[in-house]
Design a protein around this motif. Structure first.
Motif, short mmCIF file in Angstrom:
data_model
loop_
_atom_site.label_atom_id
_atom_site.label_comp_id
_atom_site.label_asym_id
_atom_site.label_seq_id
_atom_site.Cartn_x
_atom_site.Cartn_y
_atom_site.Cartn_z
N CYS A 55 11.27 38.67 -43.90
CA CYS A 55 10.93 37.36 -44.45
C CYS A 55 9.69 36.83 -43.72
N LEU A 56 8.79 36.25 -44.51
CA LEU A 56 7.59 35.62 -43.97
C LEU A 56 7.56 34.18 -44.45
N ARG A 57 6.67 33.41 -43.85
CA ARG A 57 6.48 32.03 -44.31
C ARG A 57 4.99 31.76 -44.40
N SER A 58 4.63 30.97 -45.41
CA SER A 58 3.26 30.48 -45.57
C SER A 58 3.24 29.05 -45.08
N PHE A 59 2.24 28.72 -44.24
CA PHE A 59 2.15 27.37 -43.71
C PHE A 59 0.70 27.04 -43.41
N PHE A 60 0.44 25.74 -43.25
CA PHE A 60 -0.88 25.30 -42.82
C PHE A 60 -0.71 24.24 -41.75
N LEU A 61 -1.79 23.96 -41.06
CA LEU A 61 -1.77 22.94 -40.00
C LEU A 61 -2.36 21.64 -40.52
N LYS A 62 -1.69 20.54 -40.20
CA LYS A 62 -2.20 19.21 -40.52
C LYS A 62 -1.91 18.33 -39.32
N ASP A 63 -2.95 17.79 -38.75
CA ASP A 63 -2.81 16.94 -37.56
C ASP A 63 -2.00 17.63 -36.47
#
Length: 193
Positions: A55-63
């Motif tokens: 299992c993988l996860r997609s994420f981004f950074l915000k603040d």
């Protein structure tokens, strides 16, 4: 190893005439260990893939905070399609939350697949599947409360719930980990009465 690929194609396009054995030599298997990245935000994603294991996860950074967009367990597509097709920097990162294996297609493989009978239709259906996932996620974020999102996730992915660390699930639901603990407790108390 390719049975999962064949069942993925059959699910999207039951009458597909693409001989999957012609696709197999175009695929590359990538092993991604827990905590490692398949690709990072800001890099160009050079492939699209299908999670075969893990299992993988997609994420981004915000603040400075990680916001989880999607989870990609077995049988799910993975990649930043816009980055892949337009050769632009990816808007998010993809990280393994378990030791994982992903079958990937690069642009050359996609171009070959497009020449096969039903190849273009298969690719269109894969992109539509990605678009529908994104639409459902976006609608849920605007329409549903965090509790409803949790209940929907719990009902649709009960086994996956045990595999995902709580902080990633809280991020996916759009709440803080402490709030997620309270939400889970509230749901459990209501379920036991």
């Amino acid at each position: 190893m390719y049975e999962l690929l064949h069942s993925f194609i059959r699910r999207l396009f039951p009458e597909c005439q693409v001989d999957a054995t012609l696709i197999e030599p175009l695929l590359e298997s990538k092993r991604v260990l827990k905590g490692d990245f398949l690709f990072r935000e800001g890099d160009i994603c050079h492939f699209v893939g299908l999670t075969m294991q893990g299992c993988l996860r997609s994420f981004f950074l915000k603040d400075g905070k990680e916001l989880t967009l999607f989870f990609h367990p077995e049988h799910c597509t993975v990649g930043d399609y816009e980055s892949f097709r337009r050769k632009t920097p990816a808007y998010f990162s993809c990280q393994a939350i378990e030791d994982s294996e992903v079958l990937t297609l690069n642009l050359q493989a996609i171009e070959i697949l497009e020449t096969l009978p039903d190849g273009q239709k298969l690719l269109r259906l894969v992109v539509e599947d990605l678009a529908f996932q994104l639409r459902d996620r976006l609608l849920s974020l605007y329409r549903d409360s965090p509790e409803q999102r949790y209940l929907n996730f719990r009902n649709s992915e009960p086994k996956l719930l045990q595999r995902i660390p709580q902080q990633y699930l809280a991020s996916h639901l759009g709440i803080e980990p402490e709030s997620f603990s309270r939400l889970k407790r509230r749901v459990q108390e209501r379920g036991s009465t």
